[in-house]
Design an enzyme around this catalytic site. Structure first.
Site, mmCIF file in Angstrom:
data_model
loop_
_atom_site.group_PDB
_atom_site.id
_atom_site.type_symbol
_atom_site.label_atom_id
_atom_site.label_comp_id
_atom_site.label_asym_id
_atom_site.label_seq_id
_atom_site.Cartn_x
_atom_site.Cartn_y
_atom_site.Cartn_z
ATOM 1 N NE ARG A 74 25.499 -19.309 1.297
ATOM 2 C CZ ARG A 74 26.077 -19.763 0.175
ATOM 3 N NH1 ARG A 74 25.350 -20.414 -0.711
ATOM 4 N NH2 ARG A 74 27.348 -19.537 -0.050
ATOM 5 C CE LYS B 147 -12.052 12.212 16.459
ATOM 6 N NZ LYS B 147 -11.748 10.785 16.655
ATOM 7 C CB SER C 173 -14.107 11.668 11.816
ATOM 8 O OG SER C 173 -15.159 10.743 11.940
ATOM 9 C CG ASN D 63 -9.007 11.923 14.298
ATOM 10 O OD1 ASN D 63 -9.325 12.093 15.460
ATOM 11 N ND2 ASN D 63 -9.797 11.322 13.410
#
Lengths: 436, 436, 436, 436
Positions: free
Chosen positions: B303, B270, B264, B272
């Site tokens: 088309r 942290k 982080s 993650n």
């Protein structure tokens, strides 16, 4: 309008209720077969698995508290049978087993009808394709007239889409599988008999036996959604073509109008293409629902806390809308009235300009594509300014020299520029009939 | 993050340009083979079909005026070759033939990578499934602990999703078809040679030969979209499970953290689950794109004037996102670190309550499911109030009588309540290897 | 084609990078203002916040590891300044603060361009509306001719859509808010100065100050998506009308064709409505992206593990496509060439049948709506069979009696049946100018 | 589950029927007021405009043939009144006027209920926010514990989302407009009285008077869809948070469980968060429907041949699902039981690691953010290896020197690191009450 044909009845509340009961009956019988439930109990349970014995509205209300429709049904079914049989109701299963298997049964019945309507719509296209091999119509790209083609090729193209949708839907049908995993997919509540009961359940219900329980692996649901989305796309394509052909200024096709059908509340002269509009309106509601089911696939751990619950109504809506769209389209195609005179009139409207490519093609072997293209483009512009296209072309020395007046006239004949249309029509018809 | 792994390079502008050139080269050669283009001209054209000879940005700008990327490319290619060969460039084809065939070639290359990454992710799951047949983890339904299962079954379940996605993607790959129809699908500019050239073109490119041109019948595009949507759904399911297992309070799994990965900017502690988050973020962007492609299927006449054009970037984005999601997931699964101690700790957190169903199962043969359920529910409530679950159960006379202290203890042992998990793991492994 | 006009440059990687740097500069200055960062340090940081100092590709690669683009940028910015200033970079902020604020800045710049293009497109409509108050065209419902209206009313209707889209987009612009919450939205890292810094940051950037940090309350993003979706819908409506008016068989309008614009690679005569097709193709890709952003709103706790990350590219794509669609439409409308003769010709095509309602209206005061409707419907059917509508009407005694030949002729004059069109045109013009 | 609360009844078939009748009554009265319909006739018509006089199923069937529900209703209403009044039924209007106005009336009633439920849900959040200013809970980003915050701030954040949704929904309500344009939007059938009747109609029904008829300018429908999508997103966010807080391993909140609510059919111990799951399941079905309505905005000319028809059921489903989601959420929030002890227990689980940022913040004024971050990260890693975080920090000389044991302990106290949470809670409460 959004509940047309026979699919809606196959996916309504009563159909779901019966399908859930079919699961319980089949579970009881499959369990009896391996000996963990007495045969009499299983038969008593199976006998109580008739939707008319239950109050579908009351079960609906109870579902909200339980968080799913299976729990209250199991309770009601248990109450419906004697004490001995009651002991064996729902043995080894979890709520999701009931609901998932019911979803597959409901889908199976809806797909059967859908396949039938797709086939019938295909039959109608096949008739048009075969009958109109020589009926020349303006081919349109970006809604501009481009070059001629036989109407039969247009119908054959529609047919090819219907055949492909049918093929994918039929393959999908083969993958509809029973669900039996118990609380967390290990079949623990059935001890060593889990696999045998699971196999028996699938056999009993005419569903595929999956390799593993699929409580949170929703490939089946996602693929079904995808195929229904594709089917809707094909229906929408054809319906839109019909709407465009029916335009006042085009007028090449119109729907068979029953008395009062397609009229306007205020404009007495109108004959709206209501069937095609209804088909298209059903179909264009489908992609959003497909996205919902795909978005719901990220289901947590052993049972989802949102994605699974979101599937139930969405799947019914999806089947209903695709079924209705197809039912509308079938009626439209079976009654479609063509106007070859208007086709020819529209074709002539540009004074042969839509055969410019034909002239380029005739010149290419000698002048090369690039040069031919340049010369014809210049002549096209002159023609747009008032001269006839034939004359404008003949004024270009290279063109006059290479093709002569006869060659130019031949190149400007729509009938001479249909390529391999007839062979393509044959291919479409063959694919349709092969798939029968 | 949204351009991970090897798919992004397979769908970028250069890849599209080369694929369009591959079409032109193959068309020239297939035309030479049937004798309508001189072999030398065809070879000169083919030699000029190398992306590095063209300015992709300039072609991009010119596309806007032309309404598609093929027209300016044809012009540039024509300028690249000698006058003789120039006459034969793009003969018989229309812009959409180029773009559609290129789309299929791009998709084919992207799918090859995708299938490989799905397989590798499956290998990682297979290893986890086989290694953790005895590692017990709490099964969770609606994010509540429900009953135990071996972590190996969880991994086997993930594996089954990957195998199914792979099977469907492989089937889809078989349906990628060349496109050659000319202006309105009749192959008119190729005279009688249309079908032969079309067949040769497909062979040359390793694509399927379609029964009919499919300019406005977009089943192939829709099915591809659907299968990609389903694949994304499977990836999202697994990625979400990893994120949930990695929660601070759960802590049963975490991603292998390279230095600096998952940190982080402000919270030093942290770690993650960035790979799983990236996989899920890619995957959740997919259903909207699938809906766009399905919505675009209602293409007008010969088309479309909107739906076709909307496909190009959408399809690239779709392949890129599903490819990136799968590439992220592969890395996550290959490095996934499990914490069996935390699994056991979490399992014990409810004092055995998540084996309530096991006790019901043990009692069902004698008391019946309904009565067993009622008694155990009552004991659960007492247990919630402080008593140990074992004691609460033993206080119920019928339970104590039927099972005894030993029986209750056995029913409360997670290892005793894993059902047929090991057989299911075998099935998943077999399906994975069968599909090799 | 999908990157037209000036919005694409406002949402590209460089724009995002600069916007993130703008956040850091503004944060430093706002912090200096409340005294928690020395002014010199803030100015040194601000001076380093120029995108050209950073390698956008390298930052992109690092983003994947970090899980977001802010973390590597903060690192690079910290390295760019002296040690003293480095200590104050990004103080009190979290990565999401950077990215969310940058998203709002990017959106703000894109909206400014979009509003300008919407206004210019509106100007073009306003000119058409005012100039064609008397130019009668067939009104079409379900693509069937229904009743006449002045082309000016059609243009006024388009204009009203553009004005409404502009109004909603402008309101949305007012809600674009800065983001500053720190790790979990409490601004804890800024102690007591959090609110002051947050207010200063918003002021510095010209963004709204939100009541609370909105890390996982994504109403702003969802509303922006919704308004962009609505804008795309309006653009698509107008573009489709242009495409339909440009049909070969209708021919009432066509785009101004620059040399080479709208030509076909193989059909020399074609003049495709490429601008309208491009606008519609951009627009029809929008709803799927809106759904993705709405689906992403269910963001977990204090920062999402999927939904937030999915926003970044989606939002850029959304702005780019709506911007491109509008830029295309502006060009189309500014150059739209009308053909009043073809309008009249088409109007006459049904021999007055599209004035059937006019006859009913003329008869209603005396005969009542129901009876009038019945009589006119019968006459319409006769007219369809060959008789002139005028004669068919005169053959009905009640009609002949009530209206007389003059009255019937008057009712069949398109000019006499335009209702309050001119007043409605005035209203649309007034709304457009009021909004200036 | 998908038809909870009071919105479903506001959007059912009976509600639509009555709303269409309300249009006819209001049209008759507004016409009487300008003198083009006799007052007695208008009153007779109005008296016949009661839903119970009509067979809703039969009208439904007839709709399919007519292509819309208004035409058969007009017929039935005409039959219901005397000959004199019959002549004046539906004068000047077209079917779409009826259906569009009815849609707006239905939406208005549904929005009233929705606003009320949003407000009540907000009240519940406000109580939680105010009561839990001091209840510390772990803030979680990417589902990892990040830093502490008061639970009151979490509730305030939810509240801010509900207030914003309410504000947008209320603004949307103000834009619900009557529709009256006649066949092609010129009001021709009402002669010079068109504008006066249109104004009177809107007044009569309590709807806004639009500047122009909006038959094919669907901004109102699109904006309504967008706002409903945003509301669903807010509901889903809160519902997911509740589901996550209720996880067995987190256990910080649970729904009030009525008897039998949230139980499992097979796992006696379970207490599922069924209300939050139901809310989330309703909400996650919404984005697909929003996309459908936005996709339908490209409506052709004066009345669409697909997009308009696709709106009717979709809009009802959308209102019903958002209404149900909100009704479920209201119940959940009104009964939410928190467990502050579990919050504290979870907070302590990382031994203070989630206060790492707090330590960084404390060190930043003297060491600078970057250096502080580096030192604390190193200590975090040691702590992860077994040492207490406090001790690991004290072992770093710079930290020990700058903060001392007391300073470190203070920085590790969650209560000391709540920033301006209380002020933010006040802001959320103020916004909620201001909006009353």
């Amino acid at each position: 309008m959004f509940a047309a044909g026979r699919v809606p009845a196959a996916v309504d509340d009563a159909a779901w209720l019966q399908a859930m009961l079919d699961f319980e009956a089949a579970l009881a019988r499959a369990s009896a077969r391996v000996g963990i439930v007495p045969t009499e109990a299983a038969e008593e349970i199976a006998a109580a698995c008739r939707a008319e014995l239950y109050d579908v509205d009351e079960l609906g209300r109870a579902s909200a508290d339980a968080g799913n429709p299976a729990a209250p049904l199991v309770k009601a079914l248990t109450a419906q049978v004697g004490e001995e049989a009651a002991a064996h109701v729902h043995r080894g299963a979890t709520s999701q087993d009931v609901v998932d298997t019911a979803a597959m049964l409901v889908a199976k019945q809806a797909l059967a009808v859908l396949l039938d309507d797709l086939h019938a719509a295909g039959d109608a296209c096949a008739r048009l394709a075969d009958a109109h091999r020589e009926t020349v119509v303006a081919g349109r790209t970006l809604l501009q007239q481009a070059a001629p083609l036989p109407f039969g090729l247009k119908a054959a193209s529609w047919l090819s889409g219907l055949v492909e949708a049918r093929t994918h839907a039929a393959a999908c049908d083969q993958q509809l599988a029973a669900q039996l995993g118990g609380a967390v997919g290990s079949l623990a509540a059935l001890g060593d008999d889990g696999l045998a009961v699971a196999a028996g359940l699938a056999r009993e219900l005419g569903l595929t036996e999956p390799a593993l329980p699929w409580h949170t692996i929703r490939v089946r649901v996602g693929m079904l959604a995808g195929v229904l989305g594709v089917t809707a796309g094909v229906v929408e394509k054809i319906a839109r073509d019909v709407i465009l052909l029916a335009q006042t200024e085009v007028g090449e096709a119109r729907e068979a109008g029953a008395e009062g059908r397609g009229g306007s509340s205020t404009m007495p002269q109108k004959q709206n293409p209501v069937g095609a509009v209804a088909a298209a309106a059903c179909a264009c509601r489908v992609p959003g629902l497909v996205a919902t089911l795909l978005s719901s696939m990220g289901q947590e751990h052993e049972r989802a806390a949102e994605g699974w619950q979101a599937e139930w109504e969405t799947l019914s809506d999806l089947l209903r809308l695709v079924g209705s769209a197809t039912a509308h389209l079938r009626v439209v195609l079976e009654g479609l009235a063509l106007d070859p005179d208007r086709m020819r009139e529209n074709l002539d409207r540009t004074g042969g300009l839509l055969l410019a490519e034909s002239v380029v093609t005739a010149l290419t072997p000698t002048l090369g594509r690039a040069k031919a293209n340049k010369l014809v483009t210049a002549a096209s512009k002159e023609a747009a300014a008032g001269v006839s296209f034939h004359d404008a072309l003949m004024r270009v020395p290279e063109i006059a020299e290479q093709l002569g007046a006869h060659g130019v006239a031949a190149a400007l004949s729509p009938e001479s520029y249909l390529g391999v249309s007839s062979a393509l029509i044959d291919r479409a018809l063959a694919a349709h009939h092969r798939d029968d």
